[in-house]
Design an enzyme around this catalytic site. Structure first.
Site, PDB file in Angstrom:
ATOM      1  N   GLU A  61     -37.771 -31.713 -13.129  1.00 41.82           N
ATOM      2  CA  GLU A  61     -36.931 -32.251 -14.205  1.00 41.82           C
ATOM      3  C   GLU A  61     -36.445 -33.658 -13.855  1.00 41.82           C
ATOM      4  O   GLU A  61     -35.246 -33.959 -13.898  1.00 41.82           O
ATOM      5  CB  GLU A  61     -35.767 -31.298 -14.520  1.00 41.82           C
ATOM      6  N   GLU A  69     -40.830 -23.121 -15.928  1.00 38.77           N
ATOM      7  CA  GLU A  69     -39.508 -22.526 -16.215  1.00 38.77           C
ATOM      8  C   GLU A  69     -39.504 -22.080 -17.661  1.00 38.77           C
ATOM      9  O   GLU A  69     -39.709 -22.900 -18.572  1.00 38.77           O
ATOM     10  CB  GLU A  69     -38.380 -23.534 -15.962  1.00 38.77           C
ATOM     11  N   GLN A  72     -35.113 -16.492 -13.678  1.00 42.05           N
ATOM     12  CA  GLN A  72     -35.536 -16.556 -12.299  1.00 42.05           C
ATOM     13  C   GLN A  72     -35.642 -15.136 -11.777  1.00 42.05           C
ATOM     14  O   GLN A  72     -35.119 -14.219 -12.402  1.00 42.05           O
ATOM     15  CB  GLN A  72     -34.534 -17.357 -11.488  1.00 42.05           C
ATOM     16  N   GLU A  75     -34.628 -19.942  -7.045  1.00 39.86           N
ATOM     17  CA  GLU A  75     -33.898 -21.171  -6.704  1.00 39.86           C
ATOM     18  C   GLU A  75     -32.677 -20.823  -5.854  1.00 39.86           C
ATOM     19  O   GLU A  75     -32.134 -19.713  -5.937  1.00 39.86           O
ATOM     20  CB  GLU A  75     -33.448 -21.864  -8.010  1.00 39.86           C
TER      21      GLU A  75
HETATM   22  O1  AHR Z   1     -33.328 -22.452 -13.960  1.00 42.96           O
HETATM   23  C1  AHR Z   1     -32.104 -23.113 -13.971  1.00 42.96           C
HETATM   24  C2  AHR Z   1     -32.247 -24.620 -14.093  1.00 42.96           C
HETATM   25  O2  AHR Z   1     -32.805 -24.932 -15.330  1.00 42.96           O
HETATM   26  C3  AHR Z   1     -33.167 -25.284 -13.103  1.00 42.96           C
HETATM   27  O3  AHR Z   1     -32.550 -25.556 -11.898  1.00 42.96           O
HETATM   28  C4  AHR Z   1     -33.530 -26.549 -13.807  1.00 42.96           C
HETATM   29  O4  AHR Z   1     -34.806 -27.025 -13.439  1.00 42.96           O
HETATM   30  C5  AHR Z   1     -33.431 -26.190 -15.275  1.00 42.96           C
HETATM   31  O5  AHR Z   1     -32.685 -27.104 -15.977  1.00 42.96           O
END
Ligand code: AHR
Length: 493
Positions: free
Chosen positions: A173, A296, A345, A25
């Site tokens: 989300e 995620e 991530q 991200e």
């Molecule tokens: O991974 C960090 C954040 O966690 C992402 O941007 C979001 O989708 C989730 O709440």
């Protein structure tokens, strides 16, 4: 003593390679610094992407990489990130630290990154603050081969051929940072937006709808009821917080035996979550056409002291290695429905496999687990049943052993074992049925203490080693797992 029975001649489902996916991200130092340093950087790079990170990611055989968010996806306007870099618009990354985003890493750079590491792209489109036309044009820009405004613009920007793009997420989300929507409202928007995500030529898009936050089973129910026939995948997000409290999640490195236990207990909840979401999906989709995409997952701690709270930078210990091993075992066991997962991530953010600092790079314990487990990618899950001693802490119990097994195309049986106990070794009596076990090799990841981790000063404090603590007699394999360890065994059948 634990018992593990494996039916080596059973074939339950294919472990989709995409279960080993990652997520990148525009957040903190994930893209900028972690992956992209720019062509003029003194850090050796290929078209601006740091070579050390590219090499490490290639070694992991990452099948699929998700981008550009996360919460960032629903405020990202892709047109600002193509064309000459000096002309690209600057924006504020309002979700993550309020820093300036110069859009130097955009569509062309991301798709090039995927080519360089051999991963398939998974792009998340903007539903929260973007238009249907914007999303539709993005797909046209990337995948249309003929004459069209977007395809012509792509050519002007230096890319003649369209890219192959399979995975496309319609929002992220949307129950939260992606627009605070109710499931009924999002289900309708999903139907509308996804309708204009077109298949051009041979390019067939696998459309992924935004799924539930953890145990929001109603979200899954509504999405499946109202929109299942328009989707190929439905996502699920679940993070492991040691304390379960978002205001004080706990430290990544400074924790005691109890927090170790609590973290592993909370991560095991992934199994129940998948079971319950899958049970709802089964009602609407008994043939399991729609994949559950855990796009995620991973640990989420308080940020490292002294770092920007909006950057989500955290260290990674042996505890994270166990979290990775346990979750991957869970995904294997549910591979009939879970056909992609993306750990959050990839670099410098949350449960990262790689940390960087200037020109320095460290591989985390989580990296090593992904490396050890990659043999399961695309293999067939075989039946296994574990009888585990209880691991007890303050009146709570969890199983001490987590395991899964698969057989690959070369008739090799791969067994992954996690000993969750912070202090006790574990003997496992493993019975392999249905095949004769031949040569066996093993790898172990363990550590001096529960808090052990790799730093820029000591990058190999936690690293894999050859494992020999097993004996085979009459198809009975006796294995001795060290305390707090992840072990993989390969058995030639
Ligand atoms: O991974 C960090 C954040 O966690 C992402 O941007 C979001 O989708 C989730 O709440």
């Amino acid at each position: 003593m634990a018992k593990l029975i494996i039916d080596a001649d059973s074939r339950l489902s294919t472990i989709d390679r995409n279960i080993y996916g990652h997520f990148s991200e525009h957040l903190g130092r994930c893209i900028y610094e972690g992956i992209y340093v720019g062509e003029d950087s003194p850090i050796p790079n290929t078209e601006g992407m740091r070579n050390d990170v590219l090499e490490a990611l290639k070694r992991l055989q990452i099948p699929v990489l998700r981008w550009p968010g996360g919460c960032f996806a629903d405020e990202y306007h892709w047109k600002d990130g193509v064309g000459p870099k000096e002309k690209r618009k600057r924006m504020i990354n309002t979700h993550w630290g309020g820093v300036v985003e110069n859009n130097h890493f955009g569509t062309h750079e991301f798709l090039r990154l995927c080519e360089l590491i051999g991963a398939e792209p998974y792009i998340s489109g903007n539903v929260g603050s973007g238009t249907v036309a914007e999303m539709s044009e993005w797909v046209e820009y990337m995948t249309f081969d003929g004459e069209s405004p977007m395809a012509n613009w792509r050519r002007e920007n230096g890319r003649e051929q369209p890219w192959k793009l399979t995975y496309f997420g319609v929002g992220n989300e949307n129950w939260g940072c992606g627009g605070n929507m109710r499931p009924e409202y999002y289900a309708d928007l999903y139907r509308q937006y996804s309708c204009y995500v077109r298949n051009y030529g041979d390019n067939k898009i696998f459309k992924i709808a935004c799924g539930a936050n953890s145990q929001d089973y109603n979200w899954t129910e509504v999405l499946m009821r109202e929109a299942a026939r328009f989707m190929d995948g439905l996502s699920l997000h679940y993070y492991t917080l040691p304390t379960g409290n978002w205001k004080d999640k706990g430290s990544a490195t400074d924790f005691d035996d109890k927090q170790w236990f609590d973290t592993l207990q909370r991560t095991l909840f992934m199994d129940e979550l998948i079971r319950r979401h899958a049970a709802i999906m089964n009602q609407y989709d008994p043939d399991k056409r729609v994949a559950l995409i855990v796009d995620e997952w991973g640990t989420w701690y308080n940020v490292e002291p002294g770092t920007n709270p909006g950057f989500l930078y955290q260290q990674n210990t042996m505890r994270d290695a166990l979290v990775a091993g346990i979750n991957l075992n869970i995904f294997h066991q549910h591979s009939d429905r879970v056909r992609m997962a993306n750990i959050a991530q990839v670099v410098n953010v949350l449960q990262a496999v790689i940390l960087t600092e200037g020109a320095g790079m460290v591989l985390t314990p989580t990296y090593h687990v992904f490396d050890m487990y990659k043999v399961h990618q695309g293999a067939s899950l075989v039946y296994s049943r574990a009888e585990s001693p209880a691991y007890e802490m303050d009146g709570q119990t969890i199983d001490q052993l987590s395991a899964s097994a698969s057989v690959d195309a070369n008739n090799r049986l791969h067994i992954s074992l996690c000993n969750l106990h912070h202090a006790d070794a574990l003997e496992v009596a493993c019975e392999v049925r249905g095949a004769r076990a031949g040569d066996i090799t093993g790898t172990v990841l363990t550590s001096e203490s529960i808090q052990s981790h790799n730093t820029f000063e000591d990058p190999e404090a936690v690293k894999p080693a050859e494992f020999r603590d097993f004996q085979l007699a009459n198809d009975q394999l006796a294995v001795k797992l060290p305390a707090r360890s992840v072990v993989t065994l390969t058995v030639q059948l």
